[in-house]
Write an enzyme that holds these catalytic residues in place. Structure first.
Site, PDB file in Angstrom:
ATOM      1  N   GLU A  33       0.796  -1.236   0.000  1.00 30.10           N
ATOM      2  CA  GLU A  33       0.000   0.000   0.000  1.00 30.10           C
ATOM      3  C   GLU A  33       0.826   1.283   0.000  1.00 30.10           C
ATOM      4  O   GLU A  33       0.519   2.230   0.726  1.00 30.10           O
ATOM      5  CB  GLU A  33      -0.956  -0.001   1.202  1.00 30.10           C
ATOM      6  CG  GLU A  33      -1.906  -1.188   1.198  1.00 30.10           C
ATOM      7  CD  GLU A  33      -2.908  -1.185   2.350  1.00 30.10           C
ATOM      8  OE1 GLU A  33      -2.773  -0.361   3.268  1.00 30.10           O
ATOM      9  OE2 GLU A  33      -3.838  -2.019   2.324  1.00 30.10           O
ATOM     10  N   ASN A  66       2.114  -5.166  -3.195  1.00 22.41           N
ATOM     11  CA  ASN A  66       0.707  -5.459  -2.915  1.00 22.41           C
ATOM     12  C   ASN A  66      -0.063  -4.167  -2.646  1.00 22.41           C
ATOM     13  O   ASN A  66       0.428  -3.295  -1.922  1.00 22.41           O
ATOM     14  CB  ASN A  66       0.660  -6.358  -1.659  1.00 22.41           C
ATOM     15  CG  ASN A  66      -0.694  -7.009  -1.404  1.00 22.41           C
ATOM     16  OD1 ASN A  66      -1.234  -7.668  -2.266  1.00 22.41           O
ATOM     17  ND2 ASN A  66      -1.225  -6.824  -0.187  1.00 22.41           N
ATOM     18  N   HIS A 102     -10.430  -6.034  -2.497  1.00 23.31           N
ATOM     19  CA  HIS A 102     -11.503  -5.789  -1.514  1.00 23.31           C
ATOM     20  C   HIS A 102     -12.608  -5.051  -2.272  1.00 23.31           C
ATOM     21  O   HIS A 102     -12.532  -3.844  -2.480  1.00 23.31           O
ATOM     22  CB  HIS A 102     -10.988  -4.925  -0.355  1.00 23.31           C
ATOM     23  CG  HIS A 102      -9.944  -5.601   0.474  1.00 23.31           C
ATOM     24  ND1 HIS A 102     -10.205  -6.737   1.210  1.00 23.31           N
ATOM     25  CD2 HIS A 102      -8.641  -5.310   0.683  1.00 23.31           C
ATOM     26  CE1 HIS A 102      -9.107  -7.118   1.847  1.00 23.31           C
ATOM     27  NE2 HIS A 102      -8.141  -6.271   1.542  1.00 23.31           N
ATOM     28  N   GLU A 160      -6.294 -10.605  -1.334  1.00 23.45           N
ATOM     29  CA  GLU A 160      -7.112 -10.378  -0.126  1.00 23.45           C
ATOM     30  C   GLU A 160      -8.589 -10.296  -0.496  1.00 23.45           C
ATOM     31  O   GLU A 160      -9.334  -9.462   0.031  1.00 23.45           O
ATOM     32  CB  GLU A 160      -6.682  -9.084   0.586  1.00 23.45           C
ATOM     33  CG  GLU A 160      -5.200  -9.051   0.941  1.00 23.45           C
ATOM     34  CD  GLU A 160      -4.772  -7.806   1.711  1.00 23.45           C
ATOM     35  OE1 GLU A 160      -5.640  -7.046   2.192  1.00 23.45           O
ATOM     36  OE2 GLU A 160      -3.554  -7.597   1.842  1.00 23.45           O
ATOM     37  N   ASP A 218     -12.357 -10.177  -0.914  1.00 22.57           N
ATOM     38  CA  ASP A 218     -13.651 -10.256  -0.224  1.00 22.57           C
ATOM     39  C   ASP A 218     -14.604  -9.292  -0.940  1.00 22.57           C
ATOM     40  O   ASP A 218     -14.168  -8.313  -1.534  1.00 22.57           O
ATOM     41  CB  ASP A 218     -13.568  -9.994   1.295  1.00 22.57           C
ATOM     42  CG  ASP A 218     -12.801  -8.743   1.696  1.00 22.57           C
ATOM     43  OD1 ASP A 218     -12.631  -7.817   0.871  1.00 22.57           O
ATOM     44  OD2 ASP A 218     -12.360  -8.673   2.864  1.00 22.57           O
TER      45      ASP A 218
HETATM   46  C1  XIL Z   1      -6.481  -6.229   8.201  1.00 20.23           C
HETATM   47  C2  XIL Z   1      -6.826  -7.397   9.105  1.00 20.23           C
HETATM   48  O1  XIL Z   1      -7.751  -8.225   8.438  1.00 20.23           O
HETATM   49  C3  XIL Z   1      -7.399  -6.909  10.414  1.00 20.23           C
HETATM   50  O2  XIL Z   1      -7.534  -7.985  11.343  1.00 20.23           O
HETATM   51  C4  XIL Z   1      -6.501  -5.834  11.018  1.00 20.23           C
HETATM   52  O3  XIL Z   1      -7.126  -5.304  12.168  1.00 20.23           O
HETATM   53  C5  XIL Z   1      -6.225  -4.731  10.035  1.00 20.23           C
HETATM   54  O4  XIL Z   1      -5.656  -5.294   8.862  1.00 20.23           O
HETATM   55  N1  XIL Z   1      -4.983  -4.478   3.651  1.00 20.23           N
HETATM   56  C6  XIL Z   1      -4.028  -5.376   4.087  1.00 20.23           C
HETATM   57  C7  XIL Z   1      -4.338  -6.296   5.213  1.00 20.23           C
HETATM   58  O5  XIL Z   1      -2.951  -5.482   3.477  1.00 20.23           O
HETATM   59  O6  XIL Z   1      -3.206  -6.575   5.996  1.00 20.23           O
HETATM   60  C8  XIL Z   1      -5.443  -5.730   6.079  1.00 20.23           C
HETATM   61  O7  XIL Z   1      -5.778  -6.712   7.058  1.00 20.23           O
HETATM   62  C9  XIL Z   1      -6.639  -5.340   5.246  1.00 20.23           C
HETATM   63  C10 XIL Z   1      -6.263  -4.273   4.248  1.00 20.23           C
END
Ligand code: XIL
Length: 299
Positions: free
Chosen positions: A127, A170, A207, A235, A237
């Protein structure tokens, strides 16, 4: 195929999930984990605030728990993440530029050395690009004190520590091809490849809102892959987890040869960081949702 992992393996891909060490003792959770998934990303256990809570004091226990589980069940691991502005302990942001550079180098070196040989791919930098229209890096202790070169430096350090791990950049909201953020990351990867800065993969967090992926997602994956990197959905969802949104997402990956695999960000809706959005493939009781079947059929 009878599971997500086996279905993905039919085309040489993996299907993974984020795992929380604290849930491994829940047998409903671990039964689904070991039946369905052949790649694991620690949800929080390899982040800087856990692995080096104070300078030079390393804590790999929670990460080791997940690595040991994966080894015992034939699952591969994604390492997440070495350099990120979030879940960064306060001591790091307080350092001077030269101290920050050596702390970053040491953090990458110690963490990658500890897990050497056990990680398929590392999210070396997470990020680093800004939201919105700038296409530039976001402000962070790393950017503000070390300058634009901190990403390249992190990748070069990572390669020197573990030459066999794949090294990924990422990020989120880089799935829509025409977005400035997507273009910024694309230009960075293009420049890295042109100058032989070591980078092997780009992770698209994925996401998504209820509408699912942008219609250009497959184009984005194709264009990044053409630069000579693997692409991965890291990641995934989707708010409300509609079957069609999940199917479009999986299709975007399976139509791109260099899309190496897909990771969902948790197992049951009750495991998700997106409370109340029911974005995952299993319900709170661990039963597969309609989206599960849709993903299985699309793989
Ligand atoms: C999130 C986790 O799912 C949570 O448990 C934590 O509180 C915050 O981080 N981007 C990422 C992940 O790269 O590491 C994040 O994960 C979600 C957004």
């Amino acid at each position: 195929a009878g599971s997500l992992g086996a279905a993905a393996a039919q085309s040489g891909r993996y299907f993974g999930t984020a795992v929380a060490a604290g849930r491994l003792g829940d047998s409903t959770y671990s039964t689904i984990l070991d039946r369905e998934f052949n790649m694991i990303t620690p949800e929080n256990e390899m982040k800087w605030d856990t692995t080096e809570p104070s300078r030079g004091n390393f804590n790999f226990g929670p990460g080791d728990q997940i690595v040991n589980h994966a080894a015992a069940h034939g699952q591969k691991m994604r390492g997440h993440t070495l350099v990120w502005h979030n879940q960064l302990p306060g001591w790091v942001s307080g350092l001077s530029a030269s101290d920050l550079q050596s702390a970053m180098d040491n953090h990458i070196t110690q963490e990658m050395t500890h897990f050497k040989g056990k990680i398929y791919a590392w999210d070396v930098v997470n990020e680093a690009f800004a939201d919105g229209g700038s296409g530039q890096h976001r402000s962070s202790p790393f950017q503000d004190k070390l300058g634009n070169g901190f990403i390249e430096h992190a990748f070069r350090t990572a390669r020197s520590v573990d030459p066999s791990a794949k090294l990924c950049y990422n990020d989120y909201n880089i799935e829509n091809w025409t977005d400035a953020k997507t273009q910024g990351v694309y230009n960075m990867v293009k420049d890295f490849k042109a100058r032989s800065v070591p980078i092997d993969c780009v992770g698209f967090q994925s996401h998504f809102g209820a509408g699912g992926p942008p219609s250009s997602f497959q184009t984005t994956l194709t264009n990044f892959a053409a630069l000579g990197v693997d692409v991965q959905l890291t990641e995934l969802d989707i708010a409300q987890a509609s079957s069609s949104a999940y199917a479009s997402t999986v299709n975007a990956c399976v139509h791109v040869t260099r899309c190496a695999g897909i990771t969902v960000w948790g197992i049951r809706d009750s495991d998700s960081w997106r409370t109340g959005e029911n974005p995952l493939l299993f319900d709170n009781n661990g039963n597969p949702k309609a989206a599960y079947t849709s993903v299985l059929n699309a793989l």
